[in-house]
Design an enzyme around this catalytic site. Structure first.
Site, PDB file in Angstrom:
ATOM      1  N   THR A   1     -11.478   1.975  -5.002  1.00 35.23           N
ATOM      2  CA  THR A   1     -12.744   2.714  -5.032  1.00 35.23           C
ATOM      3  C   THR A   1     -13.369   2.597  -6.427  1.00 35.23           C
TER       4      THR A   1
ATOM      5  N   LEU B   1      -1.742  10.911  -7.912  1.00 35.95           N
ATOM      6  CA  LEU B   1      -2.040  11.057  -6.483  1.00 35.95           C
ATOM      7  C   LEU B   1      -1.933  12.517  -6.046  1.00 35.95           C
TER       8      LEU B   1
ATOM      9  N   LEU C   1     -22.197  15.993  21.223  1.00 37.95           N
ATOM     10  CA  LEU C   1     -23.529  15.430  20.975  1.00 37.95           C
ATOM     11  C   LEU C   1     -23.869  14.281  21.937  1.00 37.95           C
TER      12      LEU C   1
ATOM     13  N   GLN D   1     -18.490  27.233  29.581  1.00 37.50           N
ATOM     14  CA  GLN D   1     -17.165  27.655  29.106  1.00 37.50           C
ATOM     15  C   GLN D   1     -16.396  26.512  28.437  1.00 37.50           C
TER      16      GLN D   1
ATOM     17  N   GLU E   1      -4.652   7.664  -0.136  1.00 38.81           N
ATOM     18  CA  GLU E   1      -3.902   8.769  -0.771  1.00 38.81           C
ATOM     19  C   GLU E   1      -2.648   9.116   0.033  1.00 38.81           C
TER      20      GLU E   1
ATOM     21  N   GLY F   1       0.837  -1.197   0.000  1.00 33.69           N
ATOM     22  CA  GLY F   1       0.000   0.000   0.000  1.00 33.69           C
ATOM     23  C   GLY F   1       0.871   1.247   0.000  1.00 33.69           C
ATOM     24  N   SER F   2       1.521   1.493   1.137  1.00 34.52           N
ATOM     25  CA  SER F   2       2.382   2.680   1.230  1.00 34.52           C
ATOM     26  C   SER F   2       3.591   2.578   0.304  1.00 34.52           C
TER      27      SER F   2
HETATM   28  P1  TGC Z   1      10.546   7.576  -5.425  1.00 30.33           P
HETATM   29  O1  TGC Z   1      11.731   6.700  -5.732  1.00 30.33           O
HETATM   30  O2  TGC Z   1      10.701   8.720  -4.514  1.00 30.33           O
HETATM   31  O3  TGC Z   1       9.937   8.125  -6.788  1.00 30.33           O
HETATM   32  C1  TGC Z   1       9.662   7.284  -7.898  1.00 30.33           C
HETATM   33  C2  TGC Z   1       9.360   8.179  -9.089  1.00 30.33           C
HETATM   34  O4  TGC Z   1       8.185   8.963  -8.815  1.00 30.33           O
HETATM   35  C3  TGC Z   1       8.500  10.370  -8.764  1.00 30.33           C
HETATM   36  N1  TGC Z   1       7.712  10.925  -7.660  1.00 30.33           N
HETATM   37  C4  TGC Z   1       6.658  11.706  -7.859  1.00 30.33           C
HETATM   38  N2  TGC Z   1       6.136  12.198  -8.985  1.00 30.33           N
HETATM   39  C5  TGC Z   1       5.056  12.979  -8.879  1.00 30.33           C
HETATM   40  N3  TGC Z   1       4.482  13.258  -7.682  1.00 30.33           N
HETATM   41  C6  TGC Z   1       4.976  12.771  -6.535  1.00 30.33           C
HETATM   42  N4  TGC Z   1       4.380  13.053  -5.373  1.00 30.33           N
HETATM   43  C7  TGC Z   1       6.121  11.956  -6.587  1.00 30.33           C
HETATM   44  N5  TGC Z   1       6.862  11.306  -5.652  1.00 30.33           N
HETATM   45  C8  TGC Z   1       7.838  10.681  -6.338  1.00 30.33           C
HETATM   46  C9  TGC Z   1       9.997  10.417  -8.560  1.00 30.33           C
HETATM   47  O5  TGC Z   1      10.516  11.625  -9.059  1.00 30.33           O
HETATM   48  C10 TGC Z   1      10.437   9.227  -9.373  1.00 30.33           C
HETATM   49  O6  TGC Z   1      10.326   9.570 -10.748  1.00 30.33           O
HETATM   50  P2  TGC Z   1      11.301   8.948 -11.875  1.00 30.33           P
HETATM   51  O7  TGC Z   1      10.813   9.546 -13.148  1.00 30.33           O
HETATM   52  O8  TGC Z   1      12.676   9.388 -11.464  1.00 30.33           O
HETATM   53  O9  TGC Z   1      11.152   7.471 -11.805  1.00 30.33           O
HETATM   54  O10 TGC Z   1       9.392   6.639  -4.923  1.00 30.33           O
HETATM   55  P3  TGC Z   1       9.346   5.664  -3.691  1.00 30.33           P
HETATM   56  O11 TGC Z   1       9.161   4.268  -4.214  1.00 30.33           O
HETATM   57  O12 TGC Z   1      10.515   5.901  -2.767  1.00 30.33           O
HETATM   58  O13 TGC Z   1       7.986   6.085  -2.990  1.00 30.33           O
HETATM   59  C11 TGC Z   1       7.819   7.301  -2.376  1.00 30.33           C
HETATM   60  C12 TGC Z   1       6.478   7.305  -1.569  1.00 30.33           C
HETATM   61  C13 TGC Z   1       6.563   6.360  -0.393  1.00 30.33           C
HETATM   62  C14 TGC Z   1       6.284   8.718  -1.089  1.00 30.33           C
HETATM   63  C15 TGC Z   1       5.312   6.891  -2.479  1.00 30.33           C
HETATM   64  O14 TGC Z   1       5.408   5.576  -2.831  1.00 30.33           O
HETATM   65  C16 TGC Z   1       3.953   7.133  -1.862  1.00 30.33           C
HETATM   66  O15 TGC Z   1       3.415   8.217  -2.001  1.00 30.33           O
HETATM   67  N6  TGC Z   1       3.344   6.099  -1.200  1.00 30.33           N
HETATM   68  C17 TGC Z   1       1.956   6.199  -0.774  1.00 30.33           C
HETATM   69  C18 TGC Z   1       1.089   5.429  -1.733  1.00 30.33           C
HETATM   70  C19 TGC Z   1      -0.281   6.027  -1.889  1.00 30.33           C
HETATM   71  O16 TGC Z   1      -0.533   7.174  -1.578  1.00 30.33           O
HETATM   72  N7  TGC Z   1      -1.179   5.261  -2.454  1.00 30.33           N
HETATM   73  C20 TGC Z   1      -2.481   5.763  -2.764  1.00 30.33           C
HETATM   74  C21 TGC Z   1      -3.213   4.801  -3.668  1.00 30.33           C
HETATM   75  S1  TGC Z   1      -4.586   5.515  -4.494  1.00 30.33           S
HETATM   76  C22 TGC Z   1      -5.688   5.817  -3.297  1.00 30.33           C
HETATM   77  O17 TGC Z   1      -5.468   5.693  -2.140  1.00 30.33           O
HETATM   78  C23 TGC Z   1      -7.010   6.290  -3.759  1.00 30.33           C
HETATM   79  S2  TGC Z   1      -8.147   6.584  -2.499  1.00 30.33           S
HETATM   80  C24 TGC Z   1      -9.245   7.337  -3.493  1.00 30.33           C
HETATM   81  C25 TGC Z   1     -10.461   7.823  -2.901  1.00 30.33           C
HETATM   82  O18 TGC Z   1     -11.396   6.995  -2.693  1.00 30.33           O
HETATM   83  O19 TGC Z   1     -10.570   9.066  -2.748  1.00 30.33           O
HETATM   84  P1  FAD Z   2       0.415  -0.119   4.919  1.00 29.65           P
HETATM   85  O1  FAD Z   2       1.222   0.462   3.822  1.00 29.65           O
HETATM   86  O2  FAD Z   2       0.580  -1.564   5.222  1.00 29.65           O
HETATM   87  O3  FAD Z   2       0.663   0.723   6.247  1.00 29.65           O
HETATM   88  C1  FAD Z   2       0.300   0.241   7.555  1.00 29.65           C
HETATM   89  C2  FAD Z   2       0.836   1.251   8.569  1.00 29.65           C
HETATM   90  O4  FAD Z   2       2.263   1.314   8.451  1.00 29.65           O
HETATM   91  C3  FAD Z   2       0.318   2.667   8.322  1.00 29.65           C
HETATM   92  O5  FAD Z   2       0.117   3.315   9.556  1.00 29.65           O
HETATM   93  C4  FAD Z   2       1.476   3.322   7.603  1.00 29.65           C
HETATM   94  O6  FAD Z   2       1.509   4.723   7.734  1.00 29.65           O
HETATM   95  C5  FAD Z   2       2.652   2.670   8.304  1.00 29.65           C
HETATM   96  N1  FAD Z   2       3.874   2.763   7.522  1.00 29.65           N
HETATM   97  C6  FAD Z   2       4.081   2.356   6.246  1.00 29.65           C
HETATM   98  N2  FAD Z   2       5.318   2.642   5.854  1.00 29.65           N
HETATM   99  C7  FAD Z   2       5.921   3.243   6.916  1.00 29.65           C
HETATM  100  C8  FAD Z   2       7.222   3.776   7.153  1.00 29.65           C
HETATM  101  N3  FAD Z   2       8.150   3.775   6.190  1.00 29.65           N
HETATM  102  N4  FAD Z   2       7.492   4.285   8.374  1.00 29.65           N
HETATM  103  C9  FAD Z   2       6.542   4.314   9.340  1.00 29.65           C
HETATM  104  N5  FAD Z   2       5.304   3.837   9.184  1.00 29.65           N
HETATM  105  C10 FAD Z   2       5.010   3.311   7.981  1.00 29.65           C
HETATM  106  N6  FAD Z   2      -5.830   2.383  -3.359  1.00 29.65           N
HETATM  107  C11 FAD Z   2      -5.847   2.486  -4.720  1.00 29.65           C
HETATM  108  O7  FAD Z   2      -4.868   2.179  -5.383  1.00 29.65           O
HETATM  109  N7  FAD Z   2      -6.980   2.915  -5.347  1.00 29.65           N
HETATM  110  C12 FAD Z   2      -8.100   3.259  -4.693  1.00 29.65           C
HETATM  111  O8  FAD Z   2      -9.103   3.665  -5.308  1.00 29.65           O
HETATM  112  C13 FAD Z   2      -8.109   3.148  -3.267  1.00 29.65           C
HETATM  113  N8  FAD Z   2      -9.252   3.417  -2.566  1.00 29.65           N
HETATM  114  C14 FAD Z   2      -9.265   3.189  -1.218  1.00 29.65           C
HETATM  115  C15 FAD Z   2     -10.479   3.322  -0.526  1.00 29.65           C
HETATM  116  C16 FAD Z   2     -10.523   3.039   0.845  1.00 29.65           C
HETATM  117  C17 FAD Z   2     -11.830   3.139   1.564  1.00 29.65           C
HETATM  118  C18 FAD Z   2      -9.337   2.690   1.538  1.00 29.65           C
HETATM  119  C19 FAD Z   2      -9.374   2.441   3.013  1.00 29.65           C
HETATM  120  C20 FAD Z   2      -8.137   2.553   0.853  1.00 29.65           C
HETATM  121  C21 FAD Z   2      -8.098   2.775  -0.536  1.00 29.65           C
HETATM  122  N9  FAD Z   2      -6.916   2.576  -1.261  1.00 29.65           N
HETATM  123  C22 FAD Z   2      -6.925   2.694  -2.626  1.00 29.65           C
HETATM  124  C23 FAD Z   2      -5.730   2.035  -0.603  1.00 29.65           C
HETATM  125  C24 FAD Z   2      -4.908   3.063   0.179  1.00 29.65           C
HETATM  126  O9  FAD Z   2      -4.224   3.913  -0.679  1.00 29.65           O
HETATM  127  C25 FAD Z   2      -3.941   2.276   1.085  1.00 29.65           C
HETATM  128  O10 FAD Z   2      -4.720   1.681   2.091  1.00 29.65           O
HETATM  129  C26 FAD Z   2      -2.879   3.175   1.684  1.00 29.65           C
HETATM  130  O11 FAD Z   2      -1.971   3.616   0.695  1.00 29.65           O
HETATM  131  C27 FAD Z   2      -2.106   2.471   2.806  1.00 29.65           C
HETATM  132  O12 FAD Z   2      -1.703   1.199   2.436  1.00 29.65           O
HETATM  133  P2  FAD Z   2      -1.993  -0.064   3.395  1.00 29.65           P
HETATM  134  O13 FAD Z   2      -3.417  -0.027   3.774  1.00 29.65           O
HETATM  135  O14 FAD Z   2      -1.465  -1.260   2.689  1.00 29.65           O
HETATM  136  O15 FAD Z   2      -1.159   0.223   4.695  1.00 29.65           O
END
Ligand code: TGC
Ligand code: FAD
Length: 391
Positions: free
Chosen positions: A169, A246, A345, A286, A370, A142-143
């Protein structure tokens, strides 16, 4: 009495166009979301309801609204943020529908797709006739999406995808899934457009959720999914692709979370004025006023932060770590506000008669998706120190 978002008299920071758009979305939420949201939350949002909401959001021009061309409205970033704020004042699940569609699925195609891909998908998605989802997260990654196990291999001109995505989602209602996979040949990360109904592709719904219940969340299962050569997004071949998407969706959440918090605070203020305890209104004590004042302060600070980031984005100057700052602060504070409002509440706060625990439960997901709050702390930490704590 002053409304919580007007303590600092910030309305003039918005243009007339931005205010009009915000008010139109607020009316949509009042008409279409508030009357049904408790049922949607209790029963789980049906696939039909998702489709209806998508069509109505499309008519209002909310889907991919900050993108240009292909039927998209082409608004500025602040307008997009304000729309997210009003939608999330209704429910985080409704904002999720709009942000996944516009900022994740449509943005991926708009930014990294071929002209043919854009023509094929974007107009229908902008209208809400076609729904998209975005598959990055996996059961074990995930992360750290860099660890993804979903694989894409070439077979002649075709691509063949195998893997599982988790927590997606709109997965089960999607007409097209943007699926990120690692290529077997060269190790690059590529985005693929997988139409619903492709053999080997399924999207089972995830049940038993206690959060974001007014949103469909699914697995994506890919078993030997064969796609034509032109299913790949041609313009990106690294994690920069999904991470750029993202940034867009996280920006919407910076505003969106404040909408949920504002709805909670407005509810708590109104409740405290009509609920008598110890023979006088709860609002006259208060301790209650201190809670309300602190929450209004955080809400207002979050709003100023969101507006500042929005203006930076419109100037083309917003950096990813600044989005992290906004998402970390505003979601964390929104969740704290929702929980504090729940205390005001009392027992009524635990029911669906009032929105506060629903918002609080939703915000638990918003804190995680996200990028978790810890991920955003580490992104900010890296910007401050130059040290990468991930690798
Ligand atoms: P890293 O080695 O730092 O970077 C890899 C490549 O990506 C570029 N980059 C970015 N580009 C644009 N925006 C950013 N924020 C960027 N961060 C990094 C970087 O320049 C590099 O590019 P290139 O061309 O040199 O290859 O990457 P890393 O593997 O060390 O990861 C960094 C980290 C941990 C911050 C990243 O993996 C991260 O953000 N993890 C969190 C994952 C996450 O947010 N997942 C969300 C899934 S989608 C979702 O949750 C939808 S919920 C939707 C809803 O219902 O609203
Ligand atoms: P993990 O990555 O396993 O993390 C578990 C815990 O470890 C967290 O507290 C985290 O912060 C912590 N942790 C991780 N790495 C570190 C570190 N280096 N140091 C310290 N702590 C750390 N994803 C999609 O791709 N598309 C979607 O549309 C989407 N929709 C979603 C909708 C819902 C309702 C939910 C709940 C999630 C959705 N997600 C989606 C997934 C979401 O992006 C992931 O749940 C999120 O990125 C975290 O990943 P994980 O749940 O595997 O947690």
């Amino acid at each position: 009495m002053t409304s919580p978002l007007e303590l600092l008299t910030v309305e003039h920071l918005l243009s007339e166009e931005e205010r009009d758009l915000r008010d139109a979305v607020a009316h949509f939420v009042d008409d279409r979301v508030r009357p049904s949201i408790a049922d949607w939350y209790e029963d789980g949002l049906s696939e039909n309801a998702v489709r209806e909401l998508a069509l109505e959001a499309g008519k209002l021009g909310l889907l991919g609204m900050h993108l240009t061309g292909y039927g998209c409205a082409g608004t500025n970033a602040v307008s997009y943020g304000l729309a997210c704020m009003e939608l999330e004042a209704g429910d985080s699940g409704v904002r999720s529908l709009v942000s996944v569609q516009g900022s994740l699925a449509m943005f991926a195609i708009w930014k990294f797709g071929s002209e043919e891909q854009k023509q094929r998908w974007l107009p229908g998605m902008a209208a809400g006739e076609l729904i998209g989802c975005f598959g990055l997260t996996e059961p074990d990654f995930g992360s750290n999406p860099a660890g993804m196990r979903t694989r894409a291999r070439r077979d002649g001109d075709d691509w063949v995808l195998d893997g599982t995505k988790m927590w997606i989602t709109n997965g089960a209602v999607g007409d097209v899934a943007v699926v990120w996979a690692r290529c077997v040949d060269d190790g690059t990360v590529r985005g693929f457009l997988v139409p619903a109904g492709t053999p080997g592709f399924s999207a089972p719904k995830i049940g038993k959720k206690l959060s974001l219940r007014a949103s469909v969340t699914s697995e994506l299962v890919l078993e030997g999914v064969r796609l034509p050569a032109d299913a790949v997004l041609p313009e990106v071949s690294s994690l920069r692709g999904p991470l750029s998407c993202l940034n867009e969706a996280r920006f919407g959440i910076v505003f969106g979370a404040l909408g949920a918090a504002r709805d909670c605070l407005a509810t708590a203020i109104s409740y405290a004025q009509t609920r008598d305890v110890f023979d006088r209104p709860l609002a006259s004590f208060q301790l209650t006023q201190a809670k309300l004042a602190d929450m209004a302060l955080e809400l207002q600070k979050g709003y100023l932060l969101a507006l500042h980031l929005g203006r930076l984005k419109d100037a083309g100057e917003l950096r990813p770590e600044q989005v992290s700052l906004g998402k970390l602060n505003n979601v964390r504070e929104a969740l704290a506000i929702a929980r504090e409002c729940r205390t005001i509440l009392g027992a009524n706060g635990i029911t669906l008669e009032y929105p506060v625990l629903r918002h609080a439960n939703n915000l638990e997901s918003v804190l995680t998706y996200e990028g978790t709050s810890e991920v955003h702390q580490l992104v900010i930490g890296q910007a401050l120190t130059g040290q990468n704590a991930f690798n």
